[in-house]
Design a protein around this motif. Structure first.
Motif, short mmCIF file in Angstrom:
data_model
loop_
_atom_site.label_atom_id
_atom_site.label_comp_id
_atom_site.label_asym_id
_atom_site.label_seq_id
_atom_site.Cartn_x
_atom_site.Cartn_y
_atom_site.Cartn_z
N LEU A 1 24.37 1.72 25.47
CA LEU A 1 24.48 3.18 25.50
C LEU A 1 25.80 3.62 26.10
O LEU A 1 26.44 4.57 25.62
N ALA B 1 16.22 -0.40 18.32
CA ALA B 1 17.15 0.14 19.31
C ALA B 1 18.06 1.14 18.61
O ALA B 1 19.15 0.81 18.13
N ARG B 2 17.61 2.40 18.55
CA ARG B 2 18.39 3.46 17.92
C ARG B 2 18.59 4.58 18.93
O ARG B 2 17.71 4.85 19.76
N ALA B 3 19.73 5.23 18.84
CA ALA B 3 20.07 6.25 19.83
C ALA B 3 20.72 7.44 19.15
O ALA B 3 21.26 7.34 18.05
N THR C 1 20.74 9.26 24.23
CA THR C 1 19.36 8.94 24.55
C THR C 1 18.78 8.05 23.46
O THR C 1 19.18 8.13 22.29
N LEU C 2 17.83 7.20 23.88
CA LEU C 2 17.15 6.33 22.93
C LEU C 2 16.13 7.12 22.13
O LEU C 2 15.49 8.04 22.64
N VAL D 1 20.40 -2.55 27.01
CA VAL D 1 20.35 -1.24 26.36
C VAL D 1 21.26 -0.25 27.09
O VAL D 1 22.00 0.53 26.46
#
Length: 300
Positions: free
Chosen positions: A14, A276-278, A269-270, A10
């Motif tokens: 990012l 898993a979206r940001a 930021t998550l 992750v």
């Protein structure tokens, strides 16, 4: 062990997202900078032209007359421009001279207008309420005689203070105004420059960018059609959104995105939840606005 490995994946996703969004922000910023350069060219030309331009008189301008409400409108169909104004006295020779000088500027406005489809209008607004608009379509509908809705007659004091200062390189300071209704009723963003003539008269030179056209082009190459974008102000006001978000007007950030974006210039930021979206954002140096995106992370 599995949880630790997923955190690494992750974090890596990012970091890649930040790099992609930084490039996207640079592309949007470059588009705004190009508009600023055009506006500064127009501002320099306006100063020289209104201070020093001469030439033969245009006899047709002697036919300029005021309505009972003291308003003047003269469409210039050949150049697609309009001369508009509001006066509370008879036109004198100085008014006609200024009108002649403004009309000779229509070809430069035409050239600048054709350089970018985002430009919806250019204008030169004088202290005496005489305004040169290009192009002039829909002007009569919005600024018909008897209305008090002249374009850009008053500039708020805070904006005036911004306009009075120059940039580091000595070029005229460009101030970006938030979206507001344009002559056709569609929202637009205005870039404004103040020019002071030798006689002390101040002239506002500006261009309008149509928000609908901006929104249709805010989706950037390589970013995918499922990633919504927003262009926001300092207080999370939405100036424009990518066309696939279908947000109702007045536009606002979705709650989950608004809660994720903090006051920082940039960040990622998550979002809460199993997916898993940001949310990622970065600041445009040209005007301090922020480009925000909500993305699905590619995490195995």
């Amino acid at each position: 062990t599995w949880d630790s490995e997923r955190h690494k994946l992750v974090d890596s996703a990012l970091g890649e997202l930040r790099q992609q969004h930084s490039l996207a922000t640079a592309l949007v910023n470059e588009r705004f900078e190009a508009q600023q350069r055009r506006l500064q060219i127009l501002a320099r030309y306006t100063r020289r032209h209104l201070d020093h331009a001469g030439g033969e008189a245009d006899s047709s301008l002697n036919e300029l007359v005021l309505t009972e409400e003291g308003q003047l409108f003269r469409p210039i169909t050949r150049g697609g421009a309009a001369l508009y104004g509001e006066f509370h006295r008879a036109l004198d020779e100085q008014d006609h001279d200024v009108a002649r000088r403004l009309i000779r500027m229509q070809w430069l406005l035409s050239d600048l207008y054709s350089t970018d489809p985002l430009i919806s209008r250019l204008f030169v607004s004088l202290d005496n309420s005489m305004i040169m608009l290009y192009p002039w379509f829909n002007v009569l509908d919005a600024f018909s005689p008897g209305t008090r809705l002249l374009p850009y007659p008053d500039v708020p004091p805070a904006t005036q203070r911004q306009l009075a200062s120059s940039s580091d390189n000595g070029a005229p300071r460009v101030v970006w105004l938030p979206p507001h209704p344009g002559p056709a009723g569609l929202p637009q963003i205005t870039a404004l420059v103040e020019v002071e003539l030798n006689a002390g008269q101040k002239v506002h030179v500006g261009l309008d960018l149509a928000v609908p056209q901006m929104e249709s082009r805010l989706l950037l190459p390589g970013q995918g059609r499922t990633a919504p974008y927003w262009l926001i102000g300092q207080d999370l006001e939405v100036w424009a959104a990518s066309s696939n978000t279908r947000d109702p007007r007045p536009r606002r950030l979705p709650d989950d995105v608004a809660q994720a974006v903090d006051g920082g210039l940039r960040g990622a930021t998550l979002l809460p939840g199993p997916a898993a979206r940001a949310v990622v954002w970065d600041t445009l140096p040209v005007n301090g606005w922020r480009l925000v995106a909500r993305r699905d992370l590619d995490v195995p």
